[in-house]
Scaffold this active site. Structure first.
Site, PDB file in Angstrom:
ATOM      1  N   GLU A  81      -7.249  -7.147  -4.775  1.00 51.36           N
ATOM      2  CA  GLU A  81      -7.820  -6.895  -3.720  1.00 51.36           C
ATOM      3  C   GLU A  81      -8.459  -7.927  -2.964  1.00 51.36           C
ATOM      4  O   GLU A  81      -9.007  -8.114  -1.915  1.00 51.36           O
ATOM      5  CB  GLU A  81      -8.534  -5.521  -3.752  1.00 51.36           C
ATOM      6  CG  GLU A  81      -8.475  -4.672  -2.283  1.00 51.36           C
ATOM      7  CD  GLU A  81      -6.923  -4.346  -2.074  1.00 51.36           C
ATOM      8  OE1 GLU A  81      -6.658  -4.560  -1.061  1.00 51.36           O
ATOM      9  OE2 GLU A  81      -6.538  -3.620  -3.049  1.00 51.36           O
ATOM     10  N   THR A 129       0.876  -1.342  -0.121  1.00 55.60           N
ATOM     11  CA  THR A 129       0.107   0.013  -0.082  1.00 55.60           C
ATOM     12  C   THR A 129       0.870   1.289  -0.139  1.00 55.60           C
ATOM     13  O   THR A 129       2.301   1.178  -0.027  1.00 55.60           O
ATOM     14  CB  THR A 129      -1.025   0.058   1.262  1.00 55.60           C
ATOM     15  OG1 THR A 129      -1.808  -0.974   0.859  1.00 55.60           O
ATOM     16  CG2 THR A 129      -1.446   1.045   1.996  1.00 55.60           C
ATOM     17  N   SER A 155     -10.178  -4.379   5.430  1.00 52.35           N
ATOM     18  CA  SER A 155      -9.004  -4.003   5.298  1.00 52.35           C
ATOM     19  C   SER A 155      -8.381  -3.736   6.715  1.00 52.35           C
ATOM     20  O   SER A 155      -9.067  -3.564   7.654  1.00 52.35           O
ATOM     21  CB  SER A 155      -8.843  -2.619   4.505  1.00 52.35           C
ATOM     22  OG  SER A 155      -7.883  -1.827   4.642  1.00 52.35           O
TER      23      SER A 155
END
Length: 589
Positions: A446, A408, A473
């Site tokens: 994802e 990320t 997440s």
């Protein structure tokens, strides 16, 4: 939307709630046992803190941070700058984030004194089913077998998120924000040492013909640091979005390219459709805010577990005099034990609140957190923690299971009007699904953030795959207010599920230990994800192993490659820190 109280504890936290490559885990297996890190380390570079009088950008690459600062200098605000930063990151740090992925954004409107959060998390296609990541034998796939190809790609949310934020808070014209990225994509930029290092370690990306053509030499060797890299396809895509808005991404030629790329993978095709893209929507969610000493810590609610887990950790250690303990094994003991409790609850209860009943009020209830904290023995590790039984639960009980989360990037911005953005953005694994579109950007993987096993002992897992659902997440964009409700800290980090401990450590460093943001982000990383107590290799934390083992901790000394960006507001101006483990900078005026 949250309005900070002018005095402390006017309301309890609960009433404020209106609201790399890892291997797969079996249910109840702990993320802490997984290795290697989400994105590999490529060395550290010593940095001094950034200082500015009025405005600042902290981002993971100097070119991206400069683009954001240039937008601020042109009269843009924090949202305008964050958009410009994200678009340049897509180009210069493509392994971590981009328009092929998703993001969470916190925005502080200083004039209105309002905190808002936008959920631009990717969604599962309408054709997705709970057994998506099970093999023919009914067992979970190996992680990389699930990642590489179209099966792992979720419907991207970043472009809609950027447009939604700009429509609501932006100041400069939308097209202006695209100019730095378009210019760099057309004229080229020099590949950074980190990108070159990650390309050299990558084993799947060169199987994709478009990615191979962009990132590798004709003989198949990865392009070296300093090589000029141009991406005219991305420049054209960005120009189209700049001129036509987000619809140019979610419909038309770009959308058709995304679908063809996802469904056309030769061995692991996905099932995304044009209707999936056209139907994507950003969701505004209520911030999750809670007290820590004389501060109020705010973050993103579910489907992120970041703010919930961080607040549970901070709440569990609030009665401990962390300032007196300082950075050392005793402080790590308390922090790690609190982390075990938080990660146990995270595995049981956290998921997309539009699909599962998340007992958010109960998980953040002061009495519940105090009861969980009482389980911590000051002298001995509890080992593996069990999930708690928070109050105010509704709906069917879910089974506990952990998913896998990877790399990320994070952006922190404060503008001259005191507005702030904390945005964490991702394509999940390093280089995502390893699929490059003809439009010049990588697609996320994802969907592998979902739990691979949809149920345990016949009980549904909260984070199982479902059509249209957003995977859980750990991203934790965070904004902290002081006792008078004033903006104080803007921070966040990449790092998969380790993000929770990275951000929590940084907050303890700033709020308890009085460190400047550069010192706080550069502290050795530590914590527990309800497995071993993790200590960062190659740092002073290695000396803490023996004292912790004497307290009953199973210790894992490991690579912990954070990428924390932090800005602190002081009476003299802004002070920033960018994680020395990556290439970021904190710059301003």
């Amino acid at each position: 939307m949250f309005h900070p109280a002018p005095s402390w504890r006017v309301l309890p936290a609960a009433t404020l709630i209106a609201i790399s490559s890892l291997w797969p885990m079996q249910p109840h297996a702990q993320e802490a046992a997984l290795d290697p890190a989400p994105e590999a380390a490529t060395g550290r570079t010593a940095r001094s803190q950034g200082e500015a009088s009025e405005q600042m950008v902290a981002a993971a690459n100097p070119l991206a941070a400069q683009a954001g600062l240039d937008i601020l200098r042109a009269g843009g605000n924090a949202v305008d700058a964050a958009i410009a930063v994200q678009l340049v990151l897509n180009l210069v740090e493509p392994q971590s984030s981009g328009i092929g992925g998703g993001a969470f954004l916190l925005h502080w409107d200083a004039g209105r004194r309002e905190l808002s959060t936008l959920d631009g998390r990717e969604t599962a296609p309408a054709a997705a089913t709970p057994d998506r990541f099970l093999g023919p034998d009914g067992e979970p796939l190996d992680f990389m077998a699930a990642v590489v190809g179209g099966r792992s790609v979720g419907v991207p949310g970043t472009v809609r998120l950027l447009e939604a934020a700009h429509d609501r808070w932006g100041r400069l014209p939308w097209q202006r924000l695209f100019e730095p990225a378009i210019r760099l994509a057309e004229e080229g930029f020099r590949i950074s040492p980190r990108l070159a290092g990650l390309l050299a370690q990558e084993e799947a990306l060169d199987d994709d013909p478009r990615a191979r053509a962009l990132f590798f030499e004709a003989d198949g060797t990865p392009k070296a640091a300093g090589t000029l890299l141009r991406n005219p396809a991305l420049a054209e895509t960005l120009r189209r979005i700049a001129n036509e808005g987000a619809d140019a991404f979610y419909t038309g030629a770009v959308a058709e390219d995304i679908v063809a790329t996802v469904t056309g993978h030769p061995s692991n095709p996905g099932d995304m459709t044009l209707a999936d893209l056209d139907g994507y929507r950003v969701v505004e969610r209520d911030p999750v805010c809670g007290p820590y000493r004389a501060y109020r810590v705010c973050g993103m609610g579910p489907p992120s577990s970041g703010a919930v887990a961080i607040q549970q950790i901070l709440g569990a250690i609030e009665a401990v005099d962390m300032a007196q303990l300082g950075a050392g094994p005793e402080a790590v003991h308390w922090f790690s034990e609190a982390g075990r409790l938080a990660f146990a609850d995270r595995a049981r209860y956290l998921g997309d609140p539009d699909f599962v009943s998340v007992p958010l009020r109960g998980l953040l209830d002061d009495g519940y957190i105090d009861g969980r904290a009482a389980l911590i023995d000051p002298a001995r590790s509890m080992g593996e923690a069990e999930p708690g039984n928070p109050p105010f639960q509704q709906g069917a009980r879910q089974a506990a299971a952990d998913g896998i989360e990877n790399g990320t990037s994070h952006i922190s911005v404060v503008d001259r009007d005191g507005n702030a953005v904390s945005m964490t953005t991702t394509i999940e694994s390093g280089f995502g699904s390893r699929l490059m579109t003809a439009s010049g950007f990588l697609l996320n993987n994802e969907l592998t953030d979902f739990s691979f096993s949809p149920e345990e002992d016949g009980v549904a897992v909260a984070n199982r795959v479902e059509p249209g659902k957003r995977p859980r997440s750990s991203m934790a964009p965070t904004i902290v207010f002081d006792a008078f409700g004033r903006l104080y800290v803007v921070t966040g980090s990449p790092g998969g599920s380790q993000i929770i401990n990275f951000v929590g450590k940084t907050l303890v460093g700033i709020l308890d230990w009085g460190l400047d943001p550069q010192e706080a982000v550069d502290l050795p990383n530590f914590g527990s994800r309800n497995g071993p107590t993790e200590l960062e290799a190659g740092t002073e934390a290695e000396a803490w192993q023996a004292p912790l083992e004497a307290m009953g901790h199973e210790v894992s000394v490991m690579e912990m490659n954070s990428g924390i960006q932090a800005i602190v507001v002081t009476p003299r101006g802004l002070v920033g820190g960018a994680d020395s483990r990556r290439e970021g900078v904190a710059i301003g005026d």
